[in-house]
Scaffold this active site. Structure first.
Site, short mmCIF file in Angstrom:
data_model
loop_
_atom_site.label_atom_id
_atom_site.label_comp_id
_atom_site.label_asym_id
_atom_site.label_seq_id
_atom_site.Cartn_x
_atom_site.Cartn_y
_atom_site.Cartn_z
N PRO A 104 38.62 -0.61 0.39
CA PRO A 104 38.27 -0.29 -1.00
C PRO A 104 39.41 0.41 -1.71
O PRO A 104 40.00 1.37 -1.19
CB PRO A 104 37.06 0.65 -0.84
N THR A 105 39.76 -0.09 -2.89
CA THR A 105 40.83 0.51 -3.71
C THR A 105 40.39 0.46 -5.16
O THR A 105 39.88 -0.56 -5.62
CB THR A 105 42.15 -0.25 -3.53
N SER A 133 35.22 -0.83 -4.23
CA SER A 133 35.20 0.61 -4.41
C SER A 133 34.21 1.03 -5.48
O SER A 133 34.01 0.33 -6.47
CB SER A 133 36.60 1.10 -4.80
N TYR A 156 30.96 6.73 -2.97
CA TYR A 156 31.16 8.17 -3.14
C TYR A 156 29.82 8.78 -3.51
O TYR A 156 29.08 8.21 -4.31
CB TYR A 156 32.16 8.46 -4.26
N THR A 182 32.46 7.40 1.92
CA THR A 182 33.70 8.15 2.07
C THR A 182 33.42 9.64 2.07
O THR A 182 32.76 10.16 1.17
CB THR A 182 34.69 7.80 0.94
N LYS A 282 33.57 6.67 6.36
CA LYS A 282 35.00 6.47 6.14
C LYS A 282 35.69 7.81 5.89
O LYS A 282 35.22 8.63 5.10
CB LYS A 282 35.22 5.55 4.93
N HIS A 306 42.97 8.44 4.20
CA HIS A 306 42.91 8.00 2.81
C HIS A 306 44.27 7.45 2.34
O HIS A 306 44.67 7.63 1.19
CB HIS A 306 42.47 9.15 1.90
N ARG A 309 46.80 9.81 0.69
CA ARG A 309 46.66 10.14 -0.72
C ARG A 309 45.89 11.44 -0.97
O ARG A 309 45.73 11.84 -2.11
CB ARG A 309 45.95 8.99 -1.44
#
Length: 409
Positions: A104-105, A133, A156, A182, A282, A306, A309
């Protein structure tokens, strides 16, 4: 524990999409991920490219991911008949053409018009899953309707849990196969270059990025202008309705950002009750977190920092993988991401206990360079690299990889 106990040795090519067996490649002159990265760098405004390409703080973790992968060495073997080999494997009872999937991005839709759909279509054609994402700018429904294939969703959790559960209902209704929650973005990371470039949320227009965009008219006309003429300024289409703002509009409430300092393992238990499909956690690096995830009913974990990042002083994902894989044992699925740029990187991860690898930046370079065709080329390059690496190692299937293949760490 040998990987063969977690993988299906007899996966049939009949289970795979026909287009995954021999499609015409795009970008035939591009031979490496670095070649597509160079094209993406020329095509994108600097602020957007750095958002994808760079890490956080001093970028110690970004360098560390690469250095850690380079320290892993593999044993070559000779006089083994490797004339018949395959790279197929299974995850969640279904065949994959390759031992990798797309991670996922959140920026894909800014790199190419409807870039998420381009990524998902390329993944489907190559017989691998695509993960959408929460922060994407194309809705999960549009991706499902226009791309198909094996679709996973990355979640999220918001402080207001009801918003997350409403999103979960959408994911179910859209038919997504697996959920990746995540847990490693508890606060906002420090990425100074994004602020200098004006590429934070909301996006700030300044002299620097205005000139940057002006110097990249092809991107402006083919991506941003198309959004402006059709759907307007892009927005996070998978956010709850109350938080769905354009990328240039400031959220009205602090809770509008998908960061949550109050998450506990109890939240994961509640997600397990509400989601019947495969559930992966994740952002797991510590083996104790892996055990806790399994105790809460997760089906597996994604070992990840991640993509370097978030937490700059953290351990490299490939270094954390063996301990996490040992903690999971044969009780669940182990995926890994963060820094994988070569097929040999993927083979190293499989040998150290991963069931498959998630690819983040590499497919983004492809979609930025040329949409679906660029992603297809990236996936083909990596598939060829995996196959060639296995041949040198005397391995005819993914099931033959394991710790015995590691010469030095």
């Amino acid at each position: 524990m040998p990987l063969s106990s977690r993988l299906d040795r007899n996966a049939s090519s009949k289970d795979l999409p026909q287009s995954s067996r021999g499609s015409t490649p795009s970008f035939p002159d591009a031979q490496t991920v670095a070649d597509l990265r160079a094209i993406a760098r020329r095509r994108l405004p600097l602020g957007l490219f750095e958002f994808v390409d760079r890490g956080s703080e001093a970028e110690l973790a970004l360098r560390g991911n690469r250095e850690a992968l380079d320290r892993v060495r593999l044993w070559p073997r000779g006089l083994v008949d490797v004339s018949e080999r395959n790279t197929r494997t299974t995850l969640f009872g279904r065949t994959m053409a390759q031992p990798f999937a797309i991670a996922p991005t959140g920026a894909a839709g800014l790199l190419w018009h409807h870039g998420e759909i381009a990524l998902a279509r390329a993944a489907a054609a190559q017989g691998v899953p695509f993960t959408l994402s929460t922060a994407s700018i194309t809705s999960m429904e549009d991706v499902a309707d226009q791309a198909g294939g094996r679709l996973w969703f990355q979640l999220y959790m918001w402080p207001d849990r009801r918003m997350s559960y409403q999103l979960l209902d959408r994911v179910k209704a859209a038919g997504y196969e697996a959920l990746l929650v995540t847990i490693d973005t508890v606060v906002s990371p420090k990425r100074d270059y994004n602020h200098r470039n004006g590429f934070s949320v909301p996006i700030r227009i300044n002299r620097r990025n205005a000139l940057d965009v002006a110097l990249h008219p092809r991107w402006m006309l083919s991506v941003m202008a198309r959004y402006l003429l059709t759907s307007g300024i892009p927005r996070h289409q998978n956010y709850p309705e109350a938080l769905r703002r354009s990328l240039m509009e400031r959220p009205r409430h602090v809770r509008g950002t998908p960061k949550n300092e109050t998450l506990t393992w109890e939240d994961l238990r509640e997600l397990r009750k509400r989601w019947q499909g495969p559930l992966l956690v994740k952002g797991v690096i510590h083996p104790e977190d892996a055990r806790a995830a399994m105790n809460c009913g997760a089906d597996g974990v994604v070992v990840s920092n991640h993509g370097a990042r978030n937490f700059d002083p953290g351990i490299a994902a490939i270094d954390a993988l063996p301990a996490v894989a040992e903690a999971i044992g044969d009780h669940g699925t182990v995926l890994v991401d963060s820094g994988f740029q070569q097929g040999s990187d993927i083979v190293k991860a499989l040998s150290l206990g991963a069931n498959a690898v998630l690819l983040g930046r590499a497919p983004l370079y492809g979609v930025a360079a040329g949409g679906e065709g660029g992603v297809t080329r990236i996936l083909q390059i990596l598939a060829d690299d995996v196959d060639r690496t296995m041949a040198f190692m005397g391995c005819r299937s993914i099931a033959e990889l394991g710790p015995h293949c590691i010469a030095r760490r």
